[in-house]
Write a protein that holds these residues in place. Structure first.
Motif, PDB file in Angstrom:
ATOM      1  N   LEU A 281       7.676  21.795   1.340  1.00 39.08           N
ATOM      2  CA  LEU A 281       7.587  23.252   1.407  1.00 39.08           C
ATOM      3  C   LEU A 281       7.847  23.736   2.829  1.00 39.08           C
ATOM      4  O   LEU A 281       7.295  23.191   3.793  1.00 39.08           O
TER       5      LEU A 281
ATOM      6  N   LYS B 215       9.950  25.959  -1.696  1.00 36.57           N
ATOM      7  CA  LYS B 215      10.419  24.603  -1.996  1.00 36.57           C
ATOM      8  C   LYS B 215      11.800  24.360  -1.397  1.00 36.57           C
ATOM      9  O   LYS B 215      12.737  25.109  -1.658  1.00 36.57           O
TER      10      LYS B 215
ATOM     11  N   TYR C  95       6.821  18.189  -3.518  1.00 38.85           N
ATOM     12  CA  TYR C  95       7.755  19.165  -2.959  1.00 38.85           C
ATOM     13  C   TYR C  95       7.629  19.096  -1.453  1.00 38.85           C
ATOM     14  O   TYR C  95       6.533  18.869  -0.924  1.00 38.85           O
TER      15      TYR C  95
END
Length: 177
Positions: free
Chosen positions: A118, A123, A116
């Motif tokens: 972030l 996310k 991911y």
């Protein structure tokens, strides 16, 4: 075309007489500055002093990282603005703006590596490199363009247990638009 621009162009052309390209460029820019500034124009070909850009690669292979682990790219090849911290693997926005981030992961045959992107823990980007049913090395690249405020932070995190990411062939980069 305004008469000021035309005068600027003609004046610069008249003053330029040189043999070498470097001398030509230096001479051109000095004349351009002098003539166009007198006409009220500002120089616009200087480099922006507030460039923010980084590029980093994995310094070591990443093997069996736990879920939600920060993926730190420690081999930094560019860090204009010093906004990327190789020790933490996190980028901190020095100013408000729109930023572009791209990351590539190379995994070996039989492995999986999901990440991911972030933004302050939320996310905003996803990457899935699936080599579990392959006899080949597999890559995945993702680009995310996001709006950030000063001091916002961005980093890459594993989704689940991550099998393998190859050093040098896996990279993370970003810049302010």
């Amino acid at each position: 075309m305004s008469w000021k621009v035309l005068v600027c162009i003609i004046s610069v052309a008249v003053f330029i007489k040189t043999d070498s390209v470097k001398a030509y460029n230096d001479h051109f820019h000095r004349k351009y500055d002098r003539i166009c500034r007198r006409l009220g124009y500002q120089r616009n070909f200087e480099l922006d002093k507030s460039i923010v850009a980084f590029n980093a690669r994995l310094a070591t292979n990443q093997i069996n990282l736990p879920p939600h682990a920060v993926v730190a790219f420690r081999k930094v090849t560019l860090n204009e603005g010093n906004a990327y911290d190789a020790d933490t693997g996190k980028f901190t926005a020095p100013t408000d703006g729109i930023y572009s981030f791209t990351w590539t992961i190379l995994t070996r045959p039989g492995d999986l590596f999901q990440t991911y992107l972030l933004l302050n823990g939320n996310k905003v980007g996803f990457n899935n490199v699936h080599g579990r049913k392959s006899d080949n090395y597999e890559t995945g690249t993702t680009t995310s363009i996001i709006k950030m405020k000063e001091h916002d932070r961005v980093w890459l995190s594993t989704v689940a247990r991550a099998g393998f990411a190859h050093r040098d062939w896996s990279s993370f980069s970003g810049f302010r638009l």
